[in-house]
Design a protein around this motif. Structure first.
Motif, short mmCIF file in Angstrom:
data_model
loop_
_atom_site.label_atom_id
_atom_site.label_comp_id
_atom_site.label_asym_id
_atom_site.label_seq_id
_atom_site.Cartn_x
_atom_site.Cartn_y
_atom_site.Cartn_z
N PRO A 60 -12.26 -53.22 -2.06
CA PRO A 60 -11.69 -52.29 -3.05
C PRO A 60 -10.25 -51.94 -2.73
N ASP B 45 -9.47 -50.31 -7.95
CA ASP B 45 -10.00 -51.64 -8.18
C ASP B 45 -11.23 -51.83 -7.29
N ILE B 46 -12.41 -51.76 -7.90
CA ILE B 46 -13.64 -51.88 -7.13
C ILE B 46 -13.75 -53.29 -6.52
N ASP B 47 -13.48 -54.28 -7.34
CA ASP B 47 -13.45 -55.67 -6.88
C ASP B 47 -12.54 -56.44 -7.83
N GLU B 48 -12.64 -57.74 -7.84
CA GLU B 48 -11.78 -58.54 -8.68
C GLU B 48 -12.13 -58.42 -10.16
N LYS B 49 -13.29 -57.85 -10.45
CA LYS B 49 -13.74 -57.78 -11.84
C LYS B 49 -13.59 -56.38 -12.44
N HIS C 184 -11.88 -52.67 -12.79
CA HIS C 184 -10.62 -51.97 -12.56
C HIS C 184 -10.63 -50.64 -13.34
#
Length: 300
Positions: free
Chosen positions: A1, A65-69, A71
């Motif tokens: 994150p 941004d939790i991960d790449e997916k 936001h």
């Protein structure tokens, strides 16, 4: 994150001090004469204005941004606006030999009118983005204005929206349609564009009362229920791009409803008053919009 945050402040201040100075030399107005001697007289007027305005906007933004997916974008803030204008009235000399700014001479009793208002706002917003193709936003806003009555100084104005870029989906395949997005929103906004002090009673002085005594009488009744005019809008739309975005456009439907419209209305004569500002009636506006843009020649 990943996490980011920042604070932003914007402010402004404006001050003006000016005078409208008018002098009509003797003979400019041939009808302005001394009745006893027939001498043509000059006339002078002076209108000083002192005006200031200030505004401030403070926001705090948090990016998550939790991960790449997934936001998120969070924002909270407050806003303040203030305006004050002092207008001088009654500086005049009906037998002037020079402008008042030069002679410093006026023959009547001047007065100063104050025009002052303030607005304070609190707001918050959340944006969500999933995979760069699903979007959502929610907004909450509260505005308070000194123009409105004591019962309705504050208005609440929410809004939500969502979007989907279909052309980013794996199942989407087209040789001519390169971009395709669906979106929709619901929102409410407020309007406070009318004269100041209309929620208060107004009185006027007269010197021709009983036995020549002065008296004060009302010319406008108070309106403590004067409130925000609100506009609610719902719209759905489609954006598209064709042939590598050589032709782009948008087509949508909107429905806009205005409630508590601020209007200057005439009261019944039996009330003893003339006109006042009030929230009267509603209106709607709906339709279809189409926008097209073409890039016929694109250089390489």
């Amino acid at each position: 994150p990943s996490e980011k945050s920042f604070i932003r402040f914007l402010g402004g201040f404006d001050y003006m001090d000016f005078k409208d100075d008018i002098w009509e030399k003797p003979g400019y107005d041939k009808s302005h004469i001394d009745d006893a001697t027939g001498r043509r007289k000059g006339r002078a007027f002076l209108y000083p204005v002192d005006a200031l305005s200030a505004n401030a906007n403070l926001t705090y933004t948090y990016l998550w941004d939790i991960d790449e997916k997934n936001h998120f974008n969070f924002l909270v803030g407050t806003e303040y606006q203030y305006s004050r204008t002092l207008r001088g009235d009654g500086y005049e000399n009906q037998d002037a030999s020079a402008p008042i700014t030069e002679s410093n001479d006026w023959s009547n009793d001047p007065s100063v009118r104050t025009d002052e208002w303030g607005l304070v706002s609190l707001f918050g917003r959340i944006n969500y983005n999933f995979k760069g193709k699903y979007f959502a936003e929610a907004l909450l806003r509260t505005d308070g204005s000194s123009k409105f009555g004591e019962n309705y100084k504050y208005g609440f104005f929410p809004a939500i929206s969502a979007g989907w870029i279909i052309s980013e989906e794996d199942f989407f395949s087209s040789s001519w349609l390169t971009f395709w997005k669906l979106k929709g929103s619901y929102g409410k906004t407020g309007n406070s564009n009318f004269q100041n002090y209309q929620t208060y009673s107004e009185y006027q002085r007269s010197n021709n009362g009983y036995n020549g005594e002065p008296y004060i009488y009302p010319i406008r009744r108070n309106n403590p229920n004067l409130r925000w005019e609100s506009v609610t809008t719902v719209d759905v739309a489609m954006e598209f791009g064709m042939w590598n975005d050589r032709l782009t456009g948008e087509m949508g439907y909107y429905n806009k409803v205005t409630n508590d419209m601020l209007l200057y209305v005439t009261l019944q004569k039996s009330t003893g008053f003339g006109n006042w500002w009030d929230n009267v009636g509603s209106a709607f506006n709906r339709g279809i919009e189409l926008r097209l843009q073409s890039r016929n020649i694109v250089g390489g």
